[in-house]
Design a protein around this motif. Structure first.
Motif, short mmCIF file in Angstrom:
data_model
loop_
_atom_site.label_atom_id
_atom_site.label_comp_id
_atom_site.label_asym_id
_atom_site.label_seq_id
_atom_site.Cartn_x
_atom_site.Cartn_y
_atom_site.Cartn_z
N THR A 305 0.85 -1.19 0.00
CA THR A 305 0.00 0.00 0.00
C THR A 305 0.89 1.24 0.00
O THR A 305 1.77 1.38 0.86
N GLU A 306 0.67 2.12 -0.98
CA GLU A 306 1.48 3.32 -1.12
C GLU A 306 0.58 4.55 -0.99
O GLU A 306 -0.42 4.68 -1.70
N TYR A 307 0.95 5.44 -0.03
CA TYR A 307 0.16 6.64 0.22
C TYR A 307 0.80 7.83 -0.48
O TYR A 307 2.01 8.07 -0.38
N GLU A 308 -0.04 8.63 -1.16
CA GLU A 308 0.45 9.76 -1.94
C GLU A 308 0.73 10.96 -1.04
O GLU A 308 0.14 11.11 0.01
N GLY A 309 1.65 11.79 -1.51
CA GLY A 309 1.88 13.08 -0.86
C GLY A 309 3.09 13.08 0.06
O GLY A 309 3.78 12.08 0.25
N ALA A 310 3.34 14.30 0.60
CA ALA A 310 4.48 14.46 1.50
C ALA A 310 4.30 13.56 2.70
O ALA A 310 3.22 13.47 3.29
N GLY A 311 5.37 12.92 3.06
CA GLY A 311 5.31 11.99 4.18
C GLY A 311 4.63 10.69 3.84
O GLY A 311 4.36 9.88 4.72
N GLY A 312 4.36 10.50 2.52
CA GLY A 312 3.75 9.26 2.09
C GLY A 312 4.61 8.06 2.44
O GLY A 312 5.84 8.16 2.51
N LYS A 313 4.01 6.98 2.66
CA LYS A 313 4.77 5.79 3.05
C LYS A 313 4.24 4.57 2.32
O LYS A 313 3.17 4.58 1.71
N LYS A 314 5.04 3.50 2.39
CA LYS A 314 4.65 2.21 1.82
C LYS A 314 4.54 1.20 2.96
O LYS A 314 5.39 1.15 3.85
N VAL A 315 3.49 0.42 2.88
CA VAL A 315 3.28 -0.64 3.86
C VAL A 315 3.05 -1.95 3.11
O VAL A 315 2.27 -2.00 2.16
N GLU A 316 3.75 -3.01 3.53
CA GLU A 316 3.59 -4.32 2.89
C GLU A 316 3.09 -5.32 3.91
O GLU A 316 3.65 -5.46 5.00
N GLU A 317 2.01 -6.01 3.55
CA GLU A 317 1.46 -7.04 4.40
C GLU A 317 1.33 -8.34 3.60
O GLU A 317 1.05 -8.31 2.41
N GLU A 318 1.51 -9.46 4.29
CA GLU A 318 1.41 -10.75 3.64
C GLU A 318 0.14 -11.48 4.07
O GLU A 318 -0.27 -11.39 5.23
N VAL A 319 -0.45 -12.17 3.11
CA VAL A 319 -1.66 -12.94 3.37
C VAL A 319 -1.45 -14.35 2.81
O VAL A 319 -0.95 -14.50 1.69
N THR A 320 -1.84 -15.36 3.56
CA THR A 320 -1.75 -16.74 3.10
C THR A 320 -3.10 -17.43 3.29
O THR A 320 -3.70 -17.36 4.36
N ALA A 321 -3.55 -18.05 2.22
CA ALA A 321 -4.76 -18.88 2.29
C ALA A 321 -4.34 -20.30 1.93
O ALA A 321 -3.88 -20.56 0.82
N SER A 322 -4.50 -21.22 2.87
CA SER A 322 -3.97 -22.58 2.70
C SER A 322 -5.10 -23.59 2.53
O SER A 322 -6.15 -23.50 3.20
N SER A 323 -4.86 -24.54 1.62
CA SER A 323 -5.73 -25.71 1.45
C SER A 323 -7.21 -25.34 1.30
O SER A 323 -8.08 -25.90 1.96
#
Length: 381
Positions: A305-323
């Motif tokens: 997830t990337e937020y626009e503008g000054a002070g914008g940041k990137k956040v990465e999250e992982e999701v797993t769906a098994s079986s």
């Protein structure tokens, strides 16, 4: 519905019938060639037949011919496995637009002589052909026994062509005309599946600021897929004096075994960025027709997830769906809109839709005939 490939055999059968008194026709030998094979889906939009070469990339198949020649005493028939136990390879020659055996064969001249044809594509089937003592009719069996199916395999069998004596009149076949020869009508013994992915949205504006998402698939697999089994057919001489193609009696896939896993050929990560664009995760792969009750999907992906503008940041999250069981996903809104089985001559596209803002995964399966008759849109609520 069953859709047929129609391949026409102008069967070239070299017939060294010796000096039988019954073989007195001195007309020139009639050589056999092979005409292009096509099939004609009834619902195809443009109404044109589709080339077996274009649809499946088939440029050769195998055929066995069983010759019944007039005997020396009355009308007694003696038969032989004319093409040999391994059959003959029939190949497409683009220069002359013909299907041809490796060398010339000729039709028998005897008025009561004829040939029965068994044709197939792929694998090494076990074939029997003999007279049943009780019924006094010739019977044939055909089986791919304990065959192991790989991703790129394609197994097809043709209707048995009984009692062919020479080239036939194409007008016999009405709209689905064939060039003169023995019609060989092919059916698929396998199913095919593929998996594609996309995101429900790649960005949105919140309080005047744009938020962008990138989804990276890091692991994907379809597990517990049976990849071994036996497929068998039987056929009985319909009798009469006229040539006739006859469908086999099918004993569908049995003795299923193996626990194969389907994985992408692409390099991870597989990036999904556009709402409109489907990205292939697993391309078309052949599978044995089977219940999907035990077939499972596992997917691991990250959402950046990337937020626009000054002070914008990137956040990465992982999701797993098994079986995740494939048969839990619906093709429509009805109570029975599930794909419980992969069936012969069917192709299944599973579209994986990821909602990047919630991490919710939707899987939309679509069933279509192997012979593509048009686009079918199915939505899932």
């Amino acid at each position: 519905m069953n859709n047929w490939f129609k391949i026409t055999l102008l069967a070239a059968l070299a017939v060294p019938l010796g000096c039988s008194e019954m073989e007195v026709d001195e007309a020139p030998l009639k050589a056999v060639s092979f005409a292009v094979g096509t099939y004609s889906p009834q619902t195809r939009a443009d109404g044109d037949p589709v080339s077996v070469i274009d649809q499946d990339g088939i440029t050769a198949f195998t055929s066995r011919g069983f010759l019944h020649s007039e005997g020396f005493i009355g009308t007694a028939q003696e038969f032989g496995d004319f093409f040999g136990e391994e059959g003959q390879k029939i190949s497409w020659h683009a220069d002359t637009k013909e299907w041809l055996p490796p060398h010339d064969y000729y039709w028998p001249k005897g008025q009561k002589s004829y040939i029965d044809f068994i044709s197939w594509y792929g694998g090494s089937p076990e074939i029997t052909y003999a007279k049943n003592a009780s019924s006094n009719k010739f019977e044939a069996t055909f089986a791919w026994n304990n065959v192991q199916v790989a991703a790129t395999d394609n197994l097809m069998w043709a209707d048995l062509a009984w009692r062919y004596k020479a080239n036939v009149n194409p007008a016999t076949y009405g709209k689905n005309e064939v060039a003169e020869g023995v019609p060989t009508l092919f059916h698929h013994a396998l199913s095919q599946v593929r998996f594609v992915g996309k995101v429900s949205k790649s960005s949105e504006t919140v309080n005047g600021k744009t938020v962008k998402w990138t989804v990276n698939v890091k692991e994907f697999s379809i597990s517990d897929v049976a990849n071994k089994g036996t497929f068998s057919l039987t056929n009985v001489d319909p009798g009469g004096n006229e040539p006739k193609t006859q469908a086999w009696t099918v004993k569908d896939w049995t003795n299923l075994d193996g626990e194969a896993t389907i994985t992408p050929s692409a390099t991870y990560p597989i990036t999904l960025t556009e709402t409109e664009t489907e990205k292939e995760i697993v391309g078309w792969q052949s599978v044995i027709p089977q219940s999907t009750d035990a077939v499972k999907m596992t997917i691991k992906f990250s959402v950046v997830t990337e937020y626009e503008g000054a002070g914008g940041k990137k956040v990465e999250e992982e999701v797993t769906a098994s079986s995740v069981l494939l048969n839990k996903f619906k093709t429509g809104t009805g109570d029975n809109d599930y794909i419980k089985n992969w069936e012969r001559n069917k192709r299944y596209t599973y579209t994986i839709i990821i909602e990047p803002d919630t991490g919710i995964i939707k899987l939309i399966p679509v069933e279509k005939d192997w012979i593509d008759a048009g686009i079918i849109d199915i939505t899932v609520e």
